[in-house]
Design a protein around this motif. Structure first.
Motif: not given
Lengths: 252, 220
Positions: A167-191
């Motif tokens: 958990q400490s490692a998560i918090n530390e890395r979330l405090a790093d702007p370079n890592l915290a601003t990396r994007r997550i994309e979710i795309a959803v399509l129904r066929q």
């Protein structure tokens, strides 16, 4: 602003509705390259037939709005790359849904929950499948945040001290702007009766086949995430060097 | 809105009455600024609050965030039916630290709220103990469960029931924390059982065949 997918043959475009600050000229050029045209209004134009994306700060209400009709997606404004992949734009043009959040927003807003609720409403997911869909999304999004963008392994979590350190490692890395601003994309399509979920991170990628081949014992403390996705879905594949997880989920 | 601001108290109770709407921002901010004074539990008593608009809901979220920022525990109690229905419609019952008001006086008190997971105190009855989880248990909440594992580590016999009746969702990270609690219990000689899983949580436990490792009871 109007967005297209960069394919001249694709006649349709996507409108970008900006709820926060006006985007920079550089950003607009980037969107134009994707074929997206800015509307520069606070709401979709009445009668517009093009799907609309909402570009706004990552507040829960804005994210919910962006994932709900008449919008077809949400892009977090204000930090990091304020754009979408061409795959996500294509998904929207096919009637799907897309979401782009920074890592810190995806972690703190529980992106999977918001997205699962929006999918259920938009694509008519049966109530008995909604929990399973949410679990698949939660596992995929957590993998993208923790192992993808934050680059953390869960191998040392098997003790109380290990969890606290993790958990400490998560918090530390979330405090790093370079890592915290990396994007997550979710795309959803129904066929038909299949829902395709694409979850993309910007980490190092991983070997999905190797991960899926690892046996999961009932007594294991950690490491069930991918196994759960596999059990709950029709198929699981990886793309883009393991940075995108593609899950086919059966709605039938 | 009628707002009763108590004199300085370690665990202040703020009583709200009438209606809470966009017109009450200034008045409500008097309450919010008080959160920075002290460290004890803050209780919002809504017994006399009859109506709240969406702006009022936003103010509730604001007070939750401010309490968290100042490291204070927040409780929202005595919701009247219209307010409860509004929170339920907006899916906020797990988002806000709402005291459901259905427990007996001896029931565990909620320790950690404001996040998604709520963990009760571990209550002891002879050699048996019980802890209740409510809300959602995902990777961002795992640290909140560590005190439970620590409490298990201090036990040397008896049993501990993890009551999941009010838990609405759990992912593999939450499941892993329960498995870790089980590992810790076995080392200390405590027997763990899971009670009353519902809906998606029950599905997950079945899917992962957790009952082969930890007894799971629909009613216990």
């Amino acid at each position: 602003m109007t967005i297209s997918n960069g394919n001249p043959a694709m006649a349709r475009t996507v409108h970008l509705v900006v709820a926060g600050d006006h985007p920079s000229p550089e950003l607009l050029v980037g969107w134009e390259r994707l074929g997206v045209r800015p509307l520069e209004v606070a709401a979709p134009e009445p009668g517009t037939s093009a799907p609309c994306l909402l570009l706004a700060p990552a507040l829960r209400g804005f994210v919910r709005a962006g994932l709900t009709q008449p919008f077809h997606g949400f892009v977090e404004q204000g930090r990091g790359s304020e754009t979408l992949s061409t795959n996500s734009v294509s998904t929207i043009l096919k009637g799907g849904l897309a979401l782009s959040l920074t890592t810190s927003a995806a972690y703190s807003l529980d992106a999977a929950r918001l997205t699962a609720a929006a999918i259920g409403e938009r694509f008519g997911v049966a109530s008995h499948l909604q929990g399973r869909l949410e679990l698949v999304l939660a596992e995929a999004a957590a993998n993208a945040v923790i192992h993808g963008n934050l680059g953390l392994s869960s191998e040392d979590r098997g003790s109380v001290d290990g969890v606290a350190a993790f958990q400490s490692a998560i918090n530390e890395r979330l405090a790093d702007p370079n890592l915290a601003t990396r994007r997550i994309e979710i795309a959803v399509l129904r066929q038909g009766t299949t829902l395709t979920l694409g979850v993309t991170d910007h980490g190092q990628g991983y070997d999905l086949s190797r991960e899926l081949s690892r046996p999961t014992a009932r007594t294991d403390t950690f490491g069930r995430g991918l196994a759960l996705i596999r059990w709950l879905s029709k198929s699981v594949t990886a793309a883009d060097g393991g940075r995108t997880l593609l899950v086919a989920f059966d709605l039938g | 809105m009628d707002l009763n601001l108590p004199e300085n108290s370690a665990d202040p109770v703020f009583r709200l009455g009438g209606t809470l709407t966009y017109r009450d921002n200034t008045e409500f901010n008097r309450l919010v600024t008080r959160l920075g004074n002290g460290t004890g539990t803050v209780t919002l008593d809504l017994a006399a609050l009859e109506y709240m608009d969406s702006f009022g809901v936003g103010l509730m979220m604001l007070v939750r965030d401010e309490a968290r920022k100042h490291g204070r525990r927040l409780r929202i109690v005595n919701l009247q039916k219209p307010i409860r229905e509004l929170f339920e419609r907006l899916d906020l019952m797990a988002e806000l630290p709402i005291d459901q008001g259905t427990e007996s006086p001896a029931a565990p008190t909620i320790r950690q709220e404001g996040g998604r997971l709520m963990v009760s105190d571990v209550t002891e009855t002879g050699t048996d103990a019980r802890v209740r989880l409510s809300g959602r248990f995902v990777v961002a909440d795992q640290q909140q469960f560590l005190p439970v594992i620590a409490a298990i580590g201090r036990r040397r016999s008896g049993s501990l029931v993890i009551d999941l009746e009010a838990l609405t969702f759990m992912d593999s990270a939450g499941l892993s924390m329960i498995m870790l609690a089980n590992d810790e219990a076995r080392r200390g000689g405590t027997a763990i059982a899971i009670a009353k899983p519902r809906g998606a949580v029950k599905d997950l436990l079945k899917l992962a065949a957790i009952d082969l490792v930890i007894p799971v009871h629909d009613d216990l």
